[in-house]
Motif scaffolding. Structure first.
Motif, PDB file in Angstrom:
ATOM      1  N   ALA A  10      -7.343 -15.091  -6.455  1.00 18.08           N
ATOM      2  CA  ALA A  10      -6.621 -14.600  -7.638  1.00 18.08           C
ATOM      3  C   ALA A  10      -5.676 -13.474  -7.222  1.00 18.08           C
ATOM      4  CB  ALA A  10      -7.605 -14.117  -8.694  1.00 18.08           C
ATOM      5  N   THR A  11      -4.405 -13.792  -7.058  1.00 15.04           N
ATOM      6  CA  THR A  11      -3.451 -12.784  -6.593  1.00 15.04           C
ATOM      7  C   THR A  11      -2.871 -11.945  -7.730  1.00 15.04           C
ATOM      8  OG1 THR A  11      -1.654 -14.413  -6.682  1.00 15.04           O
ATOM      9  CG2 THR A  11      -2.815 -14.156  -4.597  1.00 15.04           C
ATOM     10  N   MET A  12      -2.609 -12.557  -8.889  1.00 10.98           N
ATOM     11  CA  MET A  12      -1.936 -11.823  -9.963  1.00 10.98           C
ATOM     12  C   MET A  12      -2.751 -10.638 -10.476  1.00 10.98           C
ATOM     13  SD  MET A  12       0.341 -14.542 -12.163  1.00 10.98           S
ATOM     14  CE  MET A  12      -1.036 -15.565 -12.696  1.00 10.98           C
ATOM     15  N   PRO A  13      -4.037 -10.816 -10.823  1.00  8.96           N
ATOM     16  CA  PRO A  13      -4.771  -9.642 -11.303  1.00  8.96           C
ATOM     17  C   PRO A  13      -4.903  -8.547 -10.255  1.00  8.96           C
ATOM     18  CG  PRO A  13      -6.233 -11.538 -11.053  1.00  8.96           C
ATOM     19  CD  PRO A  13      -4.842 -12.040 -10.915  1.00  8.96           C
ATOM     20  N   LYS A  14      -4.943  -8.912  -8.999  1.00 14.35           N
ATOM     21  CA  LYS A  14      -5.003  -7.893  -7.940  1.00 14.35           C
ATOM     22  C   LYS A  14      -3.711  -7.083  -7.903  1.00 14.35           C
ATOM     23  CE  LYS A  14      -8.331 -10.074  -4.761  1.00 14.35           C
ATOM     24  NZ  LYS A  14      -8.715 -11.243  -5.579  1.00 14.35           N
ATOM     25  N   GLU A  15      -2.576  -7.776  -8.044  1.00 14.19           N
ATOM     26  CA  GLU A  15      -1.296  -7.073  -8.078  1.00 14.19           C
ATOM     27  C   GLU A  15      -1.222  -6.140  -9.281  1.00 14.19           C
ATOM     28  OE1 GLU A  15       1.713 -10.043  -8.124  1.00 14.19           O
ATOM     29  OE2 GLU A  15       1.289 -10.770  -6.096  1.00 14.19           O
ATOM     30  N   VAL A  16      -1.681  -6.636 -10.425  1.00 14.88           N
ATOM     31  CA  VAL A  16      -1.657  -5.834 -11.644  1.00 14.88           C
ATOM     32  C   VAL A  16      -2.559  -4.614 -11.501  1.00 14.88           C
ATOM     33  CG1 VAL A  16      -2.296  -5.842 -14.092  1.00 14.88           C
ATOM     34  CG2 VAL A  16      -1.019  -7.771 -13.120  1.00 14.88           C
ATOM     35  N   ALA A  17      -3.724  -4.800 -10.899  1.00 11.25           N
ATOM     36  CA  ALA A  17      -4.679  -3.696 -10.743  1.00 11.25           C
ATOM     37  C   ALA A  17      -4.073  -2.522  -9.995  1.00 11.25           C
ATOM     38  CB  ALA A  17      -5.927  -4.186 -10.013  1.00 11.25           C
ATOM     39  N   LYS A  18      -3.121  -2.785  -9.146  1.00 12.14           N
ATOM     40  CA  LYS A  18      -2.527  -1.733  -8.325  1.00 12.14           C
ATOM     41  C   LYS A  18      -1.428  -0.964  -9.047  1.00 12.14           C
ATOM     42  CE  LYS A  18      -3.278  -4.396  -4.060  1.00 12.14           C
ATOM     43  NZ  LYS A  18      -2.617  -5.105  -2.930  1.00 12.14           N
ATOM     44  N   ILE A  19      -0.841  -1.547 -10.101  1.00 15.22           N
ATOM     45  CA  ILE A  19       0.347  -0.931 -10.700  1.00 15.22           C
ATOM     46  C   ILE A  19       0.140  -0.346 -12.093  1.00 15.22           C
ATOM     47  CG2 ILE A  19       1.857  -2.465  -9.363  1.00 15.22           C
ATOM     48  CD1 ILE A  19       2.392  -3.994 -12.000  1.00 15.22           C
ATOM     49  N   VAL A  20      -0.953  -0.691 -12.767  1.00 20.26           N
ATOM     50  CA  VAL A  20      -1.169  -0.164 -14.117  1.00 20.26           C
ATOM     51  C   VAL A  20      -1.401   1.348 -14.039  1.00 20.26           C
ATOM     52  CG1 VAL A  20      -2.652  -0.225 -16.161  1.00 20.26           C
ATOM     53  CG2 VAL A  20      -2.150  -2.337 -14.911  1.00 20.26           C
ATOM     54  N   PRO A  21      -0.705   2.130 -14.861  1.00 20.31           N
ATOM     55  CA  PRO A  21      -0.950   3.574 -14.866  1.00 20.31           C
ATOM     56  C   PRO A  21      -2.417   3.874 -15.159  1.00 20.31           C
ATOM     57  CG  PRO A  21       1.022   3.043 -16.122  1.00 20.31           C
ATOM     58  CD  PRO A  21       0.368   1.738 -15.788  1.00 20.31           C
ATOM     59  N   GLU A  22      -2.925   4.931 -14.557  1.00 21.28           N
ATOM     60  CA  GLU A  22      -4.359   5.197 -14.665  1.00 21.28           C
ATOM     61  C   GLU A  22      -4.809   5.433 -16.094  1.00 21.28           C
ATOM     62  OE1 GLU A  22      -4.437  10.026 -13.783  1.00 21.28           O
ATOM     63  OE2 GLU A  22      -5.252   8.624 -12.306  1.00 21.28           O
ATOM     64  N   ASP A  23      -3.905   5.903 -16.961  1.00 19.88           N
ATOM     65  CA  ASP A  23      -4.300   6.182 -18.342  1.00 19.88           C
ATOM     66  C   ASP A  23      -4.147   4.972 -19.261  1.00 19.88           C
ATOM     67  OD1 ASP A  23      -1.528   6.142 -18.321  1.00 19.88           O
ATOM     68  OD2 ASP A  23      -1.322   7.862 -19.679  1.00 19.88           O
ATOM     69  N   ARG A  24      -3.809   3.791 -18.684  1.00 16.64           N
ATOM     70  CA  ARG A  24      -3.687   2.571 -19.489  1.00 16.64           C
ATOM     71  C   ARG A  24      -4.571   1.441 -18.955  1.00 16.64           C
ATOM     72  NH1 ARG A  24       0.795   1.701 -22.619  1.00 16.64           N
ATOM     73  NH2 ARG A  24       1.746   3.657 -23.269  1.00 16.64           N
ATOM     74  N   LEU A  25      -5.480   1.752 -18.071  1.00 19.37           N
ATOM     75  CA  LEU A  25      -6.317   0.735 -17.432  1.00 19.37           C
ATOM     76  C   LEU A  25      -7.694   0.670 -18.077  1.00 19.37           C
ATOM     77  CD1 LEU A  25      -6.662  -1.261 -15.019  1.00 19.37           C
ATOM     78  CD2 LEU A  25      -7.455   0.706 -13.678  1.00 19.37           C
TER      79      LEU A  25
END
Length: 255
Positions: free
Chosen positions: A183-198
């Motif tokens: 699963a590549t997409m959720p891994k990419e997303v996990a790296k870029i979401v601001p910490e206060d929106r995760l």
């Protein structure tokens, strides 16, 4: 401290050992969870469990797969339940283009009605999106859903849509798929979401994280999700847990 923002302990897969599952979650560090009701059967059970356990809250909504079954009577019911002190969100709602039980135009209309209700009762919304990201974003914009914001539940789309979601006051919630090897997409997303929106979730009994993939998922497994995201973001597990719990409590207005 962990907050599983999306569980379905109100379904039949937990009828034999629901209490034990809740105990295991507490032992794993899950201090809060939101049980999501999505139809006639699961909504009352979500309320019942929220009333029984201090650390459990409920969300109520109408699933897009069953949109053809929602009438104004159901919408009135959701409005009534929105005033319950343990109901912290409306949903899950949205669009599901994978299954064909409910035509797309019916799904869209039911989705819009629930967004309008959420604005009326001032509750955040939980979005179910399967194979419909562009239509989801279009409707959220047209209905001015940013007034209430909410959660993009079990986000599994391209990172390209994350900015649109953030701009409309939505949090990004990741679940078991972020641990899947392919699963590549959720891994990419996990790296870029601001910490206060995760946010983190299990969506149990579905989508159990590695190494339990294929088994029944349960809230205790949200720790595996948090551990993987902490690894991907190169932060301490304790900090990831603290931040996502703080985010969820802020969104759901849990003091």
């Amino acid at each position: 401290m962990l907050f599983d923002t999306h569980v379905h302990l109100n379904v039949s897969q937990f009828d034999e050992d629901r209490e034990e599952v809740i105990v295991r979650a507490r032992e794993a560090g899950v201090e809060y969870m939101v049980i999501v009701g999505f139809d006639h059967e699961t909504i009352p059970k979500a309320i019942e469990l929220a009333e029984t356990y201090d650390h459990i809250y409920a969300a109520v909504g109408w699933h897009p797969v069953d949109a053809v079954d929602m009438t104004d009577k159901e919408l009135d019911w959701l409005e009534e339940l929105a005033s319950h002190p343990k109901v912290v969100a409306l949903g899950e709602m949205g669009l599901d283009y994978h299954w064909d039980k409910s035509p797309k135009d019916v799904q869209k209309e039911v989705f819009r009605k629930q967004i309008r209700l959420a604005k009326k009762v001032n509750l955040p919304i939980i979005i179910h999106n399967r194979e419909a990201p562009e239509d989801i974003i279009t409707i959220l914009r047209e209905e001015n859903a940013s007034k209430v914001g909410g959660i993009m539940h079990c986000y599994n789309d391209s990172a390209d849509y994350v900015g649109d979601c953030l701009d409309m006051n939505f949090y990004i919630s990741l679940g078991g798929p972020v641990t899947f090897k392919n699963a590549t997409m959720p891994k990419e997303v996990a790296k870029i979401v601001p910490e206060d929106r995760l946010l983190i979730e299990t969506d149990c009994p579905f989508l159990a994280p590695h190494p339990n993939r294929g088994k029944r998922n349960e809230p205790a497994f949200v720790k595996l999700v948090a551990e993987k995201i902490a690894e991907l973001r190169d932060v301490e597990f304790s900090e990831l847990s603290r931040q996502t719990t703080e985010n969820a409590k802020r969104l759901f207005q849990i003091i």
